[in-house]
Design a protein around this motif. Structure first.
Motif, PDB file in Angstrom:
ATOM      1  N   VAL A   1      30.397  28.281   2.992  1.00 55.41           N
ATOM      2  CA  VAL A   1      30.457  29.541   2.253  1.00 55.41           C
ATOM      3  C   VAL A   1      30.455  30.673   3.267  1.00 55.41           C
ATOM      4  O   VAL A   1      29.489  30.832   4.029  1.00 55.41           O
ATOM      5  CB  VAL A   1      29.274  29.700   1.284  1.00 55.41           C
ATOM      6  N   ILE A   2      31.528  31.449   3.313  1.00 52.73           N
ATOM      7  CA  ILE A   2      31.600  32.600   4.212  1.00 52.73           C
ATOM      8  C   ILE A   2      30.843  33.751   3.554  1.00 52.73           C
ATOM      9  O   ILE A   2      31.221  34.207   2.472  1.00 52.73           O
ATOM     10  CB  ILE A   2      33.053  33.021   4.493  1.00 52.73           C
ATOM     11  N   VAL A   3      29.800  34.229   4.188  1.00 48.42           N
ATOM     12  CA  VAL A   3      28.928  35.229   3.567  1.00 48.42           C
ATOM     13  C   VAL A   3      29.432  36.645   3.816  1.00 48.42           C
ATOM     14  O   VAL A   3      29.741  37.372   2.873  1.00 48.42           O
ATOM     15  CB  VAL A   3      27.483  35.084   4.079  1.00 48.42           C
ATOM     16  N   ALA A   4      29.502  37.060   5.086  1.00 48.97           N
ATOM     17  CA  ALA A   4      29.922  38.429   5.376  1.00 48.97           C
ATOM     18  C   ALA A   4      30.740  38.523   6.646  1.00 48.97           C
ATOM     19  O   ALA A   4      31.206  39.603   7.005  1.00 48.97           O
ATOM     20  CB  ALA A   4      28.690  39.337   5.485  1.00 48.97           C
ATOM     21  N   ASP A   5      30.906  37.418   7.339  1.00 47.20           N
ATOM     22  CA  ASP A   5      31.485  37.421   8.678  1.00 47.20           C
ATOM     23  C   ASP A   5      32.941  36.974   8.687  1.00 47.20           C
ATOM     24  O   ASP A   5      33.373  36.259   9.580  1.00 47.20           O
ATOM     25  CB  ASP A   5      30.644  36.549   9.606  1.00 47.20           C
TER      26      ASP A   5
ATOM     27  N   VAL B   1      31.776  36.521   0.769  1.00 48.04           N
ATOM     28  CA  VAL B   1      31.039  37.024  -0.385  1.00 48.04           C
ATOM     29  C   VAL B   1      30.986  38.549  -0.345  1.00 48.04           C
ATOM     30  O   VAL B   1      31.227  39.226  -1.357  1.00 48.04           O
ATOM     31  CB  VAL B   1      29.610  36.431  -0.409  1.00 48.04           C
ATOM     32  N   ALA B   2      30.680  39.098   0.822  1.00 51.03           N
ATOM     33  CA  ALA B   2      30.576  40.553   0.947  1.00 51.03           C
ATOM     34  C   ALA B   2      31.923  41.232   0.737  1.00 51.03           C
ATOM     35  O   ALA B   2      32.004  42.287   0.089  1.00 51.03           O
ATOM     36  CB  ALA B   2      30.008  40.915   2.319  1.00 51.03           C
TER      37      ALA B   2
ATOM     38  N   TRP C   1      21.819  25.518   4.335  1.00 54.79           N
ATOM     39  CA  TRP C   1      21.290  26.098   5.571  1.00 54.79           C
ATOM     40  C   TRP C   1      22.361  26.913   6.293  1.00 54.79           C
ATOM     41  O   TRP C   1      23.514  26.953   5.868  1.00 54.79           O
ATOM     42  CB  TRP C   1      20.751  24.985   6.464  1.00 54.79           C
ATOM     43  N   ARG C   2      21.928  27.570   7.361  1.00 56.10           N
ATOM     44  CA  ARG C   2      22.851  28.323   8.216  1.00 56.10           C
ATOM     45  C   ARG C   2      23.010  27.554   9.527  1.00 56.10           C
ATOM     46  O   ARG C   2      22.119  27.599  10.376  1.00 56.10           O
ATOM     47  CB  ARG C   2      22.317  29.727   8.481  1.00 56.10           C
TER      48      ARG C   2
ATOM     49  N   PRO D   1      22.701  36.197   4.078  1.00 57.92           N
ATOM     50  CA  PRO D   1      22.822  34.748   3.866  1.00 57.92           C
ATOM     51  C   PRO D   1      21.716  34.179   2.976  1.00 57.92           C
ATOM     52  O   PRO D   1      21.977  33.267   2.179  1.00 57.92           O
ATOM     53  CB  PRO D   1      22.741  34.181   5.291  1.00 57.92           C
ATOM     54  N   ASP D   2      20.501  34.687   3.093  1.00 58.16           N
ATOM     55  CA  ASP D   2      19.400  34.141   2.296  1.00 58.16           C
ATOM     56  C   ASP D   2      19.645  34.326   0.798  1.00 58.16           C
ATOM     57  O   ASP D   2      19.246  33.473  -0.010  1.00 58.16           O
ATOM     58  CB  ASP D   2      18.072  34.781   2.688  1.00 58.16           C
ATOM     59  N   ARG D   3      20.287  35.416   0.423  1.00 56.33           N
ATOM     60  CA  ARG D   3      20.584  35.616  -0.995  1.00 56.33           C
ATOM     61  C   ARG D   3      21.619  34.605  -1.480  1.00 56.33           C
ATOM     62  O   ARG D   3      21.540  34.104  -2.604  1.00 56.33           O
ATOM     63  CB  ARG D   3      21.065  37.044  -1.246  1.00 56.33           C
ATOM     64  N   VAL D   4      22.567  34.292  -0.630  1.00 58.10           N
ATOM     65  CA  VAL D   4      23.567  33.287  -0.984  1.00 58.10           C
ATOM     66  C   VAL D   4      22.909  31.912  -1.080  1.00 58.10           C
ATOM     67  O   VAL D   4      23.162  31.145  -2.019  1.00 58.10           O
ATOM     68  CB  VAL D   4      24.711  33.282   0.046  1.00 58.10           C
TER      69      VAL D   4
END
Length: 233
Positions: A162-166, A193-194, A36-37, A202-205
């Motif tokens: 998990v750090i997504v893009a921020d 990730v980005a 989740w986020r 985030p949903d793709r991760v």
């Protein structure tokens, strides 16, 4: 395997939902995965709470619009921006502490596989002066995944961020916090990730993590009720 997605109404309800999930696994002996986020928050560890600058660090987080939480385990401060992904894998145990390294290794392999499907070639380890430094991390243009584990009676919970893009936002809030705590921290050590060439959604991760961790299991997917923190029926 039960898969639980979505976040509860507030950070405290989120913590309680993960605790309940662990209790349910201890009783049912069926593993469960929550992805989740989390709400915008900074989670401090017990080591942070013993530092002279702890109250100042809390004030910094609050003034920047982050809720403040204290984890029941060690480690250093971790920031969730609202787009950061959290993972909690609860697995039944026999009540002993055997298998800790095996669970770490398995989780690391799964995360690397999930990141690979997103176009990110991650390796074990982390850059110097990373946030919440530990022995179980993955890096790709900075620290992307941090993994921890807590063993309770009859259940172990492997948790991760998990750090997504921020990565920039995480670095910006943690830099003054770590400074207040007198802990070495290099803002450029924060990856995402980005930043490593993967997607920024985030949903793709979340989908990649769920698919990879649930591989080989019969799964049931549930969602957290965002108004009460309970499971939707």
């Amino acid at each position: 395997m039960r898969v639980l997605c979505g976040r509860a109404v507030d950070p405290d309800a989120d913590i309680e939902r993960t605790r309940r999930l662990a209790d349910e696994v201890a009783d049912s002996r069926v593993p469960a995965l929550r992805v989740w986020r989390p709400h915008r928050q900074v989670a401090f560890g017990r080591r942070d709470a013993r530092e002279d600058g702890y109250e100042r660090a809390r004030e910094i987080a609050t003034k920047r619009g982050y809720a403040v939480l204290e984890r029941a385990v060690g480690g250093r401060a971790v920031a969730y921006t609202g787009r950061t992904v959290a993972v909690a894998l609860a697995v039944p145990t026999d009540g002993g502490r055997s298998g800790i390294q095996r669970r770490y290794d398995a989780a690391s392999d799964r995360f690397r596989a999930a990141l690979d499907t997103l176009g990110v070639d991650a390796s074990e380890g982390e850059p110097p002066e990373s946030f919440c430094p530990g022995s179980h991390s993955l890096q790709a243009a900075g620290k992307v995944v941090g993994i921890a584990q807590r063993v309770r009676q009859r259940v172990a919970v492997v948790a991760a961020i998990v750090i997504v893009a921020d990565h920039g936002e995480v670095a910006d809030v943690l830099a003054p916090i770590y400074d207040a705590l007198d802990v070495s921290f290099d803002p450029d050590s924060v990856g995402s990730v980005a930043r490593a060439g993967g997607p920024s959604e985030p949903d793709r991760v979340i989908d990649a993590v769920v698919e990879t961790f649930a591989d080989g299991h019969d799964t049931t997917v549930e969602r957290v009720d965002s108004t009460s923190g309970l499971r939707d029926t």
